[in-house]
Each structure stands twice: as C-alpha cells, then as structure tokens.
Enzyme design. Structure first.
Site, PDB file in Angstrom:
ATOM      1  N   ASP A  10       9.830  -4.566  -3.066  1.00 39.72           N
ATOM      2  CA  ASP A  10       9.200  -5.113  -4.419  1.00 39.72           C
ATOM      3  C   ASP A  10       8.645  -3.911  -5.115  1.00 39.72           C
ATOM      4  O   ASP A  10       7.465  -3.841  -5.066  1.00 39.72           O
ATOM      5  CB  ASP A  10       7.913  -6.195  -3.847  1.00 39.72           C
ATOM      6  CG  ASP A  10       6.978  -5.259  -2.903  1.00 39.72           C
ATOM      7  OD1 ASP A  10       5.710  -5.553  -2.987  1.00 39.72           O
ATOM      8  OD2 ASP A  10       7.223  -4.250  -2.294  1.00 39.72           O
ATOM      9  N   ASP A  15       8.304   1.685  -2.903  1.00 36.84           N
ATOM     10  CA  ASP A  15       9.514   1.026  -2.644  1.00 36.84           C
ATOM     11  C   ASP A  15      10.713   1.728  -3.184  1.00 36.84           C
ATOM     12  O   ASP A  15      11.762   1.982  -2.691  1.00 36.84           O
ATOM     13  CB  ASP A  15       9.718  -0.485  -3.172  1.00 36.84           C
ATOM     14  CG  ASP A  15       8.448  -1.350  -2.583  1.00 36.84           C
ATOM     15  OD1 ASP A  15       7.542  -1.220  -2.970  1.00 36.84           O
ATOM     16  OD2 ASP A  15       8.945  -2.123  -1.656  1.00 36.84           O
ATOM     17  N   ASN A  39       4.384  -6.438  -5.267  1.00 38.90           N
ATOM     18  CA  ASN A  39       3.928  -5.436  -6.444  1.00 38.90           C
ATOM     19  C   ASN A  39       3.533  -6.154  -7.623  1.00 38.90           C
ATOM     20  O   ASN A  39       2.460  -5.768  -8.324  1.00 38.90           O
ATOM     21  CB  ASN A  39       4.394  -4.264  -6.169  1.00 38.90           C
ATOM     22  CG  ASN A  39       4.159  -3.361  -4.803  1.00 38.90           C
ATOM     23  OD1 ASN A  39       2.902  -3.607  -4.464  1.00 38.90           O
ATOM     24  ND2 ASN A  39       5.008  -2.936  -4.670  1.00 38.90           N
ATOM     25  N   THR A 124      10.164  -4.225   2.893  1.00 38.01           N
ATOM     26  CA  THR A 124       8.937  -3.393   2.339  1.00 38.01           C
ATOM     27  C   THR A 124       8.091  -4.083   1.458  1.00 38.01           C
ATOM     28  O   THR A 124       7.447  -3.363   0.490  1.00 38.01           O
ATOM     29  CB  THR A 124       9.495  -1.903   1.961  1.00 38.01           C
ATOM     30  OG1 THR A 124      10.126  -2.282   0.603  1.00 38.01           O
ATOM     31  CG2 THR A 124      10.322  -1.180   2.958  1.00 38.01           C
ATOM     32  N   PHE A 165      -1.412  -5.587   2.178  1.00 39.12           N
ATOM     33  CA  PHE A 165      -1.121  -6.482   1.048  1.00 39.12           C
ATOM     34  C   PHE A 165      -0.015  -7.128   1.567  1.00 39.12           C
ATOM     35  O   PHE A 165       0.456  -8.518   0.892  1.00 39.12           O
ATOM     36  CB  PHE A 165      -0.869  -5.458   0.220  1.00 39.12           C
ATOM     37  CG  PHE A 165      -0.340  -6.118  -1.206  1.00 39.12           C
ATOM     38  CD1 PHE A 165       1.065  -5.910  -1.579  1.00 39.12           C
ATOM     39  CD2 PHE A 165      -1.165  -6.731  -2.059  1.00 39.12           C
ATOM     40  CE1 PHE A 165       1.724  -6.751  -2.652  1.00 39.12           C
ATOM     41  CE2 PHE A 165      -0.504  -7.274  -3.169  1.00 39.12           C
ATOM     42  CZ  PHE A 165       0.847  -7.357  -3.665  1.00 39.12           C
ATOM     43  N   ASN A 166       1.324  -6.653   1.928  1.00 39.83           N
ATOM     44  CA  ASN A 166       2.527  -7.339   2.124  1.00 39.83           C
ATOM     45  C   ASN A 166       2.377  -8.585   2.969  1.00 39.83           C
ATOM     46  O   ASN A 166       2.899  -9.773   2.749  1.00 39.83           O
ATOM     47  CB  ASN A 166       3.581  -6.436   2.771  1.00 39.83           C
ATOM     48  CG  ASN A 166       4.035  -5.448   1.951  1.00 39.83           C
ATOM     49  OD1 ASN A 166       4.002  -5.638   0.488  1.00 39.83           O
ATOM     50  ND2 ASN A 166       4.737  -4.357   2.507  1.00 39.83           N
ATOM     51  N   HIS A 253       3.718   4.403   1.442  1.00 39.94           N
ATOM     52  CA  HIS A 253       4.076   3.368   2.938  1.00 39.94           C
ATOM     53  C   HIS A 253       5.450   3.278   2.894  1.00 39.94           C
ATOM     54  O   HIS A 253       5.968   3.531   4.058  1.00 39.94           O
ATOM     55  CB  HIS A 253       3.397   1.814   2.361  1.00 39.94           C
ATOM     56  CG  HIS A 253       2.019   2.374   2.039  1.00 39.94           C
ATOM     57  ND1 HIS A 253       0.939   2.312   2.982  1.00 39.94           N
ATOM     58  CD2 HIS A 253       1.068   1.978   0.694  1.00 39.94           C
ATOM     59  CE1 HIS A 253      -0.424   2.442   2.441  1.00 39.94           C
ATOM     60  NE2 HIS A 253      -0.329   2.101   0.874  1.00 39.94           N
ATOM     61  N   ASP A 254       6.283   2.583   2.111  1.00 38.44           N
ATOM     62  CA  ASP A 254       7.568   2.085   2.591  1.00 38.44           C
ATOM     63  C   ASP A 254       8.481   3.134   2.919  1.00 38.44           C
ATOM     64  O   ASP A 254       9.092   2.794   4.045  1.00 38.44           O
ATOM     65  CB  ASP A 254       7.947   1.306   1.106  1.00 38.44           C
ATOM     66  CG  ASP A 254       7.091   0.166   0.843  1.00 38.44           C
ATOM     67  OD1 ASP A 254       7.211  -0.222  -0.330  1.00 38.44           O
ATOM     68  OD2 ASP A 254       6.593  -0.369   1.623  1.00 38.44           O
TER      69      ASP A 254
END
Ligand code: RIB
Ligand code: CA
Length: 335
Positions: A10, A15, A39, A124, A165-166, A253-254
């Site tokens: 996303d 990402d 996102n 992700t 979040f995800n 993060h991703d």
C-alpha cells in the site's frame, strides 16, 4: 536459486523502498506487485506503485490493483504519515508502467497455482487481498512457501496503543491470514522500530548520486518530516515503556520484511502463538502474542525480534544502487 515473491503493498514510503529492495536483490524473483487500500485509497496506492516502477525502470513485473476497502470495516488511511498523495516528497512523473488488467486477488491465485515452486507472499499493507485469495482458493495454502508480513506487534501498537496500522485497518482479514495454517512470519513493530532512517542512512543514499537515489532521499525526508510533525513523546516515561515510536528518526517498516526473505539471519525470529483481536472496543487489531508453549495451542507464527541494523541498511543501499544503475541504463524516468 532466487525465491519467488509476490509483494502485496500500500505505497506508502516504506512500501516504495520495499519494492526497490525486492526488485534490486538477486535473492528475490519478484513475480508481481499487487496493491491494496491502506496508507491511502486504492487509486493512490496503485498510482504510487506505478510511479515507483516508472522511476526505477521496473517494467517486467506486473502491477495489479486489489481491494479498495477492508472486508467489513470502513477504510482508515494514514495521510498523517505518508501525506495526501500517499507518497509525498518527490514531484513524480506520469507513470509509464501499465496497470495489469486483472484483479490482484485473481493474479495472486493464478501465480500460486501456476508456479512450479512454492512462492513467498510478502504483504506490507492491510491483509485484505491475501485473506480474500485464501478464502476464494484454499488450495493456495499448499503452494505458499511462507507468508512473511510486515504488521502487528508483540508489544504496543502504533495506530492505537494496542494495534499496528496494517492489522488495525482490516483485523478480520488479518485473523484469516494468521489462522490459515501456512508458515507465517510476523515482522512487527518490535522489529521494525529498530530500522530508523538516520542522517547517516540518508547520506549513504545521497552519495550514490543516481537520479533514483535522489528520489529515494526526497521520499524519506518527506516521510521523516511527517513523522516529526506528529511526534510528542509523553514526558517522564521510562524509555523501556514507551517504545520510542515518536523518536525523531522514523522507522522504515516494510523493507524489514523483505530483508527477512532475502537474508533470514538479518532478522532474528522466535516461535510464538499469535491471535488477532477483532472484538475489543479498545483492542481491535491487537496481535495477541504468546511466546510460551501451551498444549493444544501450537505455535502458528515466527515473530521477528532482532534486526542486524548495519546489514539491513547495507541491503537497502546496495539495492537502491543496483536498481538506480539499471534504471539509468534502461531509461527509468524521473521528474
Ligand atoms: O504500521 C506500519 C505499516 O503500516 C507499514 O506497512 C506502513 O506502510 C503502513 O502500511
Ligand atoms: Ca505498508
């Protein structure tokens, strides 16, 4: 032999770097990039995936759009983190990478059933596409080598105190994915908070001196500035309690999930039982994680705990360098 990977994302700044890391490392054969709402809205995350592929010269990987909302809930997005565009920072050229004429869920299923070797699913973003794929075609579970996802947290969340979040965007989808029975690795906030975009990292990228590396730096500076605007560390908390979510340097993060696929030793993991809360008024989206064995409740996930930070950034920088050089040769178009 490179691992076959489908990246479901996303974009989103992190990402975007995950796409470059997956495409730019020889240990990965990127079969497809699929997009999901998270996102930002689906039209924006999909446009952003095509933008990244355009500037990186990625023209041999299909990009397919997936679900534009969670299974049951209203969509929540993260403009406070990634901006209204979902990929603030660079002035992006019009994408010249086409959108595949197939729904992401169908593409995921088709690729898995057609593959002569097991495929790694690398989500992700919110898990809506992955959940629908396994519900529509349960046979894919045996075709998947592993699901390595960025999401969840064994401790505190980032969107709420309980939820990352995800998983929070689509807890029902996450529950389906965690309960599907395939090998699953959760690369959650406990790991990704170790991957901070420091000035040293930005300087290493800038020194690459390619048009692509300049775009990546512009992206990450915008990502950092959004992060800092929302930073307000509660006073007086012991650092061990407050996970530094709001430290000055943002976590990326991703790409951590991609690094786990590329080089498992870069991301240490521990077996655990993970359940996704879908009912709690204050705890929905929480990945309830138990590292203790319990009879009758087998471990269903590896949970990422420790990042080899130096190695991680070496992988990211070398991938941006490699893709940037190829893009310069193949005509990747930056603004
Ligand atoms: O919580 C972080 C995750 O949510 C990352 O994947 C970020 O891109 C957003 O999707
Ligand atoms: Ca993401």
């Amino acid at each position: 032999m490179p691992r076959k990977v489908i990246l479901d994302c996303d974009p989103g700044h992190d990402d975007a770097v995950a796409i470059l890391l997956a495409y730019g490392n020889p240990e990965v054969e990127l079969l497809a990039i699929t997009t999901v709402a998270g996102n930002q809205t689906l039209d924006r995350t999909t446009l952003n995936a095509r933008r990244v592929c355009t500037v990186a010269g990625i023209r041999d990987v299909p990009v397919a759009a997936g679900c534009d909302r969670p299974l049951l809930r209203e969509l929540i997005t993260a403009a406070h983190v990634h901006g209204e565009s979902g990929l603030d920072g660079p002035s992006w050229p019009e994408p010249d990478v086409p959108l595949a004429d197939v729904h992401a869920v169908d593409l995921i299923i088709d690729l898995l059933l057609a593959s002569d070797r097991e495929v790694t699913l690398l989500p992700t973003g919110p898990l809506t596409n992955i959940a629908l794929a396994v519900r529509r075609e349960p046979r894919i579970v045996s075709r998947v080598q592993e699901v390595v996802l960025m999401g969840g947290s064994a401790t505190r969340g980032n969107q709420t105190p309980a939820a990352e979040f995800n998983v929070l965007v689509d807890p029902e989808a996450a529950a389906i994915v965690f309960e599907a029975g395939w090998p699953l690795t959760m690369v959650g906030l406990d790991l990704t908070r170790q991957a901070r975009v420091t000035p040293e990292v930005l300087n290493r990228l800038l020194r690459l001196g390619s048009p692509l590396s300049r775009v990546v730096v512009q992206m990450l500076e915008a990502y950092r500035d959004h992060h800092r605007r929302q930073s307000v560390d509660p006073p007086g908390l012991h650092p061990g309690i407050w996970p530094g979510e709001l430290e000055r340097e943002p976590p990326l993060h991703d790409p951590c999930a991609v690094a786990r696929v590329i080089e498992p030793t870069c991301v240490e993991c521990v077996e655990a039982f993970v359940a996704v809360e879908t009912q709690g008024r204050w705890t929905s989206g929480m990945t309830v994680t138990d590292f203790r064995p319990s009879p009758g409740r087998p471990f269903n996930a590896r949970v990422a705990t420790r990042l080899d930070v130096d190695r991680f950034w070496d992988l990211v920088v070398s991938a941006v360098e490699r893709v940037g050089l190829d893009a310069a040769r193949s005509g990747g178009s930056t603004a």
